[in-house]
Design an enzyme around this catalytic site. Structure first.
Site, short mmCIF file in Angstrom:
data_model
loop_
_atom_site.label_atom_id
_atom_site.label_comp_id
_atom_site.label_asym_id
_atom_site.label_seq_id
_atom_site.Cartn_x
_atom_site.Cartn_y
_atom_site.Cartn_z
N CYS A 13 -8.30 -18.20 5.89
CA CYS A 13 -6.92 -18.40 6.60
C CYS A 13 -5.67 -17.89 5.74
CB CYS A 13 -6.87 -19.99 6.75
SG CYS A 13 -6.70 -20.82 5.07
N CYS A 16 -5.33 -18.96 2.39
CA CYS A 16 -6.32 -18.21 1.29
C CYS A 16 -5.62 -16.88 0.70
CB CYS A 16 -7.80 -17.79 2.06
SG CYS A 16 -8.75 -19.11 2.52
N ASP A 423 13.58 17.14 17.50
CA ASP A 423 13.84 18.51 17.09
C ASP A 423 13.36 19.53 18.27
OD1 ASP A 423 14.38 20.79 15.32
OD2 ASP A 423 12.46 20.72 15.03
N ASP A 617 9.22 18.33 12.56
CA ASP A 617 7.96 19.12 12.01
C ASP A 617 8.29 20.09 10.89
OD1 ASP A 617 9.25 21.11 13.31
OD2 ASP A 617 7.23 22.10 13.77
N ASP A 621 13.94 19.00 8.75
CA ASP A 621 13.98 17.44 9.37
C ASP A 621 13.73 16.39 8.52
OD1 ASP A 621 14.25 18.77 11.80
OD2 ASP A 621 12.07 19.25 12.09
#
Length: 739
Positions: A13, A16, A423, A617, A621
């Site tokens: 739970c 725990c 982009d 990419d 960026d």
């Protein structure tokens, strides 16, 4: 700082998880610990110069839990063994709990067992003993946690069962002393049914948790066990784990690639869908990389091993999934704050309810029954499972579609995005220039062959595009001589005895070539025009552009349909950017930007209270990806872009951007539903268990209340688990139609 994922056994739970977090974070050198009951792990960030992994493991063990082997196969076997033990104990508990209930409650239905009262007590005790053994795990963990002042769900079950057993023993003592009527007050059946019903819920929960990791497990199982290696000219089959860097492997048609390798000989198509989510095979030839566990097509390949073991892309993806599942989403903080005080609060409520009914004139048996009911019905299993299970399922769902979330926070952020910045180059477009039109007054093939010859030694992407176009059309390229490159202008050379100039209109004009009007008209349509002159006479134009990806318009349409603002931000020329944006349906375009400009645009939007996702990419960026609320890097991008991003798309399909946001929204919606179930369950059930039906005149329910509470507690966990598993069937609308 290092990050280590420990596989932990025995968590049941949220309490725990909090217990493990507290124990580990108390160690010097540990920065943070996040125990996750959704996939039974503890992700620890620590200073390896100040503390060792063994010390951390001992802290987890000292808290009452097990540290399971790092080997994923061994960990899976350990989990399966635990499931088998749970199933055996469950069968044992039910096998004895049912007859125990029949014996205990038979008189209510006119069933005469035919035993004397004392013998009836002895029979119930005998039937109860195997059930107590089957539920031993609750006592083994519950009481130590209670004594260490950090009670868990097991503590509540243990207290409830112990109280029922003690009540039953007291009634047995009264029967021993001659009060035969006390036999009808035995509560052994309550203890037995509590353990049986709770065990049902915990077994189903454990089995479902095991299934939530199927996507990760199946991903790793795709790696082939054996490989064909060529050493000293001899072929042999060896275990894939024995491959070494630089080995040459033979990959026959239909076989899975054993590890990441570079093709040195052969041509084939390779199905990379298990990595990218894209089912269209990718053509591979010399110089191309093939990835472990992908499926070779109809051709044979020889490839040089580049990465082995946990350095392969397959294992990196698995590690990233585990890391994401082991982190915590911000929304989970609500459940964590409640869970931290919930169990102690329940114990206090149970005690107050017992005292309250005693003061109201009810007997000890009645009051203790109420206390037991409150303890059992309030187990915080559902609360603890609400977020982790949904995160595990959500990250697995994303991986099936080639979308990798680095953290649970990224998954939640994806759900809240209202602005997406795209982009252009390599994201909305294919990322490489291609010839789209040839306009010439001479034979087109001859014209292309001459221009390609002039560009053969050029390293400019536009020149490479012309050479690639000639190759794709099987146009023979003649020899050239006297090659000379003019930076920013074009090239000069001699082809078949003719002086050839290839470049921009201004370059040819400076060389004295008369350029007809409209020779570079394609520039207004976002194209780059290469003009060519032969022996001082203009002979034609080749138009080149980086075309939009086929799926980009539908990706933008999907984002807009979800009410998301879409922007294109690019360093390219305005005319080119606006042309591509027009094709995609993007109205807001920022062109000719520098990396710093992209960063400032993201900041401006954030100041305006927009939640921004940046998709890119390239290295340029990276700053904007880091600053944005959600950085999304496409799979063909640079390592720096991927390192800066929160989400990595393993394919180049732009529809994965809206899909990643859809999965985030679906996961957050699932978490909120789970939390609603958990909170509402406790808000409704605790007052009922505390005696509300009695106040409404239903006294007859009290005797059965502990068993009803145990059933209700199990059902609450099952409802949360079932709802989380339902997320596995979700399919992003943006991906409809993907081949």
């Amino acid at each position: 700082m290092r990050t280590r994922i420990f596989r932990v056994g025995g968590m049941t739970c949220a309490a725990c998880a909090n217990r493990i977090n507290t124990a580990v974070e108390a160690l010097d050198g540990v920065q943070s610990c996040n125990a996750n009951i959704g996939n039974n792990t503890a992700t620890v960030v620590y200073d390896d110069s100040a503390i060792t992994e063994d010390t951390i493991a001992q802290a987890i063990i000292g808290a009452g839990y097990q540290v399971i082997s790092d080997d994923r196969t061994e960990a899976d076997k350990a989990e399966l063994r635990d499931l088998a033990v749970r199933r055996r104990d469950l069968v044992l508990a039910i096998a004895f709990a049912v007859p125990l209930s029949v014996v205990a409650m038979g008189h209510m239905f006119g069933l005469d067992i035919g035993l004397e009262p004392l013998a009836l007590c002895a029979l119930q005790i005998i039937l109860l003993i195997p059930i107590l053994y089957a539920g031993r795990r609750f006592f083994r963990k519950g009481y130590p946690a209670l004594l260490s002042k950090s009670p868990t769900m097991d503590s509540l079950v243990s207290l409830g069962c112990t109280a029922s057993v003690l009540m039953g023993l007291w009634s047995t003592y009264e029967v021993w002393n001659g009060d035969a009527s006390a036999v009808h007050s035995l509560s052994f059946d309550s203890a037995g049914m509590i353990l049986a019903l709770v065990s049902i819920g915990k077994y189903l929960e454990a089995r479902s948790k095991y299934r939530t990791n199927d996507s990760l497990r199946k991903l790793l199982e795709m790696a082939p066990d054996e490989a064909t290696v060529i050493r000293d000219g001899t072929e042999s089959r060896i275990p894939s784990s024995e491959l070494a860097m630089g080995d040459i492997v033979l990959i026959r048609p239909g076989e899975r690639v054993p590890t990441d390798a570079t093709v040195i000989d052969g041509q084939s198509s390779v199905n990379e869908s298990m990595l990218t989510g894209e089912s269209i095979p990718v053509t591979k030839g010399p110089g191309d990389i093939v990835y472990g566990a992908t499926v070779n097509g109809s051709g044979s390949l020889r490839a040089k091993v580049e990465r082995i073991g946990e350095d392969t892309v397959l294992f990196q993806i698995a590690r990233m999934m585990e890391m994401a599942q082991g982190t915590k989403a911000p929304v989970a903080n609500i459940a964590d704050r409640v869970a931290a005080v919930f169990v102690p609060a329940v114990i206090v409520i149970a005690a107050l309810a017992c005292i309250g009914w005693l003061l109201a004139g009810r007997g000890p048996e009645f009051s203790l029954t109420i206390a037991v009911s409150v303890l059992v019905i309030s187990c915080p299993c559902a609360l603890g499972l609400a977020t982790p299970l949904a995160i595990v399922v959500g990250t697995g769902l994303g991986s099936r579609h080639g979308i990798l979330y680095k953290t649970a926070a990224a998954l939640e952020s994806a759900a809240r995005i209202d602005t997406v910045i795209l982009d252009k180059t390599g994201t909305c477009t294919v990322g490489r220039p291609e010839v789209v039109e040839v306009s010439t007054s001479m034979d087109a093939a001859r014209f292309v062959s001459i221009v390609a010859a002039a560009e053969t030694d050029s390293e400019h992407p536009l020149g490479e595009a012309v050479v690639a176009y000639a190759a794709s059309k099987d146009i023979a390229v003649p020899e050239h001589a006297g090659f000379e490159s003019v930076t920013g202008g074009g090239v000069r050379c001699t082809v078949d005895g003719s002086r050839v100039l290839v470049g921009s209109a201004s370059f040819l004009s400076e060389e004295g070539v008369d350029i007809p009007e409209g020779a570079d008209a394609g520039a207004s349509e976002g194209r780059t025009c290469i003009l060519a002159a032969i022996d001082g006479e203009y002979r034609g134009t080749i138009s080149i552009m980086d075309p939009a990806r086929e799926e980009s318009p539908s990706a933008v349409a999907a984002l807009k349909a979800d009410g998301i603002r879409v922007m294109m931000v690019t360093g390219d020329r305005r005319s080119t950017a606006e042309h591509i944006a027009g094709e995609l349906g993007i109205d807001d375009v920022r062109a000719e930007t520098r990396p710093g400009d992209k960063l400032e645009i993201v900041k401006e939007l954030q100041v305006a209270q927009r939640r921004v996702a940046m998709t890119g990419d390239g290295i340029n960026d990276a700053p904007a990806l880091t600053q944005s609320d959600l950085g999304i890097a496409v799979g063909s991008g640079t390592d720096i872009a991927m390192e800066s991003a929160d989400v990595i798309l393993m394919n180049d399909d732009l529809r994965s951007v809206p899909a990643s946001l859809e999965i985030g929204r679906a996961t957050l919606r699932n978490i909120k539903q789970n939390l609603f179930f958990a909170f509402c369950y406790n808000a409704v059930c605790i007052p009922i268990a505390a005696g509300l039906p009695v106040l409404l005149g239903y006294d007859g329910l009290v005797d059965q209340m502990p068993m009803i509470s145990a059933a209700a507690m199990s059902l609450s966990s099952i409802s949360v688990v079932t709802n989380a598993m339902r997320l596995r069937g979700f399919r992003p609308a943006a991906l409809d139609g993907r081949r």
